[in-house]
Design a protein around this motif. Structure first.
Motif, mmCIF file in Angstrom:
data_model
loop_
_atom_site.group_PDB
_atom_site.id
_atom_site.type_symbol
_atom_site.label_atom_id
_atom_site.label_comp_id
_atom_site.label_asym_id
_atom_site.label_seq_id
_atom_site.Cartn_x
_atom_site.Cartn_y
_atom_site.Cartn_z
ATOM 1 N N ASP A 5 -8.264 9.628 -14.129
ATOM 2 C CA ASP A 5 -6.805 9.735 -14.101
ATOM 3 C C ASP A 5 -6.297 9.884 -12.674
ATOM 4 O O ASP A 5 -5.302 9.275 -12.291
ATOM 5 N N HIS A 6 -6.981 10.699 -11.882
ATOM 6 C CA HIS A 6 -6.566 10.867 -10.480
ATOM 7 C C HIS A 6 -6.702 9.556 -9.711
ATOM 8 O O HIS A 6 -5.839 9.204 -8.916
ATOM 9 N N LEU A 7 -7.766 8.832 -9.952
ATOM 10 C CA LEU A 7 -7.961 7.559 -9.259
ATOM 11 C C LEU A 7 -6.932 6.521 -9.711
ATOM 12 O O LEU A 7 -6.415 5.762 -8.894
ATOM 13 N N ARG A 8 -6.611 6.498 -10.997
ATOM 14 C CA ARG A 8 -5.603 5.552 -11.492
ATOM 15 C C ARG A 8 -4.212 5.876 -10.957
ATOM 16 O O ARG A 8 -3.387 4.988 -10.809
ATOM 17 N N ALA A 9 -3.961 7.151 -10.665
ATOM 18 C CA ALA A 9 -2.651 7.545 -10.144
ATOM 19 C C ALA A 9 -2.385 6.898 -8.784
ATOM 20 O O ALA A 9 -1.237 6.674 -8.405
ATOM 21 N N TYR A 10 -3.457 6.601 -8.069
ATOM 22 C CA TYR A 10 -3.323 5.922 -6.786
ATOM 23 C C TYR A 10 -3.177 4.432 -7.052
ATOM 24 O O TYR A 10 -4.039 3.796 -7.614
ATOM 25 N N SER A 11 -2.043 3.876 -6.659
ATOM 26 C CA SER A 11 -1.856 2.444 -6.915
ATOM 27 C C SER A 11 -1.221 1.724 -5.742
ATOM 28 O O SER A 11 -0.884 0.557 -5.851
ATOM 29 N N GLY A 12 -1.025 2.403 -4.614
ATOM 30 C CA GLY A 12 -0.395 1.770 -3.465
ATOM 31 C C GLY A 12 -1.350 0.898 -2.689
ATOM 32 O O GLY A 12 -2.528 0.835 -2.974
ATOM 33 N N ASN A 13 -0.818 0.221 -1.717
ATOM 34 C CA ASN A 13 -1.646 -0.620 -0.864
ATOM 35 C C ASN A 13 -1.741 -0.009 0.525
ATOM 36 O O ASN A 13 -2.792 0.409 0.951
#
Length: 111
Positions: free
Chosen positions: A95-103
């Motif tokens: 969940d924490h990794l999916r929360a990151y979605s920027g470039n």
């Protein structure tokens, strides 16, 4: 969107995490310069500091024990981790990794 995640410190957790990440994501043991996130398991402050110095633009997620003292959490964050999770459950880490979605910049927002 495809993402590559590398984990240092727990091959078992890496295998479990691979099962809960989105299908197009993959776990890698390759050079972290070519990954989208680095997960460090039970790192000390110096490990985080070295990783941050070596990979300044790659997000670092530090996993500490659920009963880790606050000083330990603060220490890894001050050393350069972008986020710290007090639990190693693969679904929570995912969940924490999916929360990151920027470039750019490639950094986690605090969760």
């Amino acid at each position: 969107m495809s993402r590559i995640v590398t984990m240092d410190g727990s091959p078992e957790l890496a295998a479990e995490l691979a099962d809960v990440l989105p299908r197009q994501w993959r776990m890698s043991t390759d050079d972290p310069r070519w990954v989208d996130a680095i997960v460090l398991v039970r790192p000390d402050r110096m490990r985080v500091k070295r990783t941050r110095a070596e990979y300044p633009d790659t997000p670092i997620l530090a996993l500490v024990d659920h009963d880790a003292p606050v000083a330990e959490v603060v220490g890894v964050l001050e050393a350069g981790a972008d986020a710290c999770v007090r639990d190693g459950r693969p679904d929570l880490v995912g969940d924490h990794l999916r929360a990151y979605s920027g470039n750019t910049p490639r950094r986690f927002s605090a969760a």
